[in-house]
Design a protein around this motif. Structure first.
Motif, short mmCIF file in Angstrom:
data_model
loop_
_atom_site.label_atom_id
_atom_site.label_comp_id
_atom_site.label_asym_id
_atom_site.label_seq_id
_atom_site.Cartn_x
_atom_site.Cartn_y
_atom_site.Cartn_z
N LEU A 88 34.01 36.88 37.33
CA LEU A 88 35.31 36.27 37.17
C LEU A 88 35.34 34.77 37.57
O LEU A 88 36.09 34.25 37.05
CB LEU A 88 36.42 37.21 37.67
CG LEU A 88 36.81 38.44 36.96
CD1 LEU A 88 37.82 39.19 37.56
CD2 LEU A 88 37.02 38.23 35.42
N HIS A 93 38.29 33.17 35.94
CA HIS A 93 39.31 34.27 36.24
C HIS A 93 39.85 34.84 34.74
O HIS A 93 41.03 35.22 35.01
CB HIS A 93 40.28 33.95 37.24
CG HIS A 93 39.74 33.69 38.59
ND1 HIS A 93 39.05 34.35 39.52
CD2 HIS A 93 39.37 32.13 39.17
CE1 HIS A 93 38.41 33.70 40.50
NE2 HIS A 93 38.55 32.41 40.22
N ILE A 95 40.27 37.66 33.02
CA ILE A 95 39.97 39.06 32.93
C ILE A 95 39.77 39.47 31.46
O ILE A 95 39.03 40.62 31.20
CB ILE A 95 40.91 39.77 33.76
CG1 ILE A 95 40.15 41.27 33.98
CG2 ILE A 95 42.30 40.06 33.21
CD1 ILE A 95 40.81 41.90 35.35
N LEU A 98 36.47 39.32 29.87
CA LEU A 98 35.56 40.09 30.54
C LEU A 98 34.80 41.13 29.70
O LEU A 98 33.44 41.08 29.42
CB LEU A 98 36.00 40.90 31.87
CG LEU A 98 34.83 41.48 32.68
CD1 LEU A 98 33.75 40.79 33.33
CD2 LEU A 98 35.86 42.13 33.91
#
Length: 134
Positions: A88, A93, A95, A98
Motif C-alpha cells: 500500500l 495507500h 486500497i 490493490l
C-alpha cells in the motif's frame, strides 16, 4: 499463487514475512526475491535472498509496480518465491487499486511462483476483489 499477510500497523506482518523468507531460503530450489519500499529489511533478510528497494528504481503506483514485477519474473525463470512488503505504500495507500494490482501480479506469477504480500490494513476494510487472496 498470492498469499496476503494483512493487519494494522505494528501487528507483526513484516516479522511473519521475514520468518517465511528464512524458510523459503532454506527450502527453495530457486531464487527468493524480496521487494520493499525503502531498505528497512537490509539486516533482516538473509543474503541468499535478493533484496530490492523500489525507491532505488523510483517505482510508484500500481502500473509501475506491476511492470517492475513482470520484468523481474520475465528476466529470471528461477524465481520460486517473491515477497512484497508494504504494497500500500507503493500504491500511495489506494486500497481500491490493490485488487487490480494483485490480479495482474497473480497473472504474471502463474501457479509456479509463490507471491507473499503484506498489506497494512484491517481485514474488514479490504475490498471484495482482494479478499480472494486471503
Amino acid at each position: 499463487m498470492i498469499k496476503l499477510i494483512v493487519g494494522t500497523k505494528g501487528s507483526g506482518k513484516t516479522k511473519a514475512m521475514i520468518d517465511m523468507i528464512n524458510d523459503s531460503v532454506k527450502t527453495s530450489k530457486g531464487n527468493v526475491v524480496v521487494v520493499e519500499k525503502g531498505m528497512k529489511l537490509t539486516y533482516e533478510v538473509p543474503n541468499a535472498a535478493r533484496l530490492i528497494d523500489l525507491d532505488e528504481y523510483k517505482i510508484a503506483g500500481g502500473e509501475m509496480l506491476y511492470g517492475f514485477v513482470a520484468g523481474l519474473l520475465a528476466s529470471n525463470y528461477d524465481i520460486t518465491d517473491l515477497y512484497i512488503d508494504g504494497i500500500l505504500k507503493v500504491l500511495d495507500h489506494d486500497i481500491n487499486r490493490l485488487g487490480v494490482v494483485l490480479d495482474e501480479i497473480a497473472a504474471a506469477a502463474g501457479n509456479s511462483i509463490k507471491v507473499t504480500v503484506t498489506v497494512s490494513a484491517d481485514e474488514a476494510a479490504l475490498p471484495h476483489d482482494v479478499k480472494k487472496y486471503l
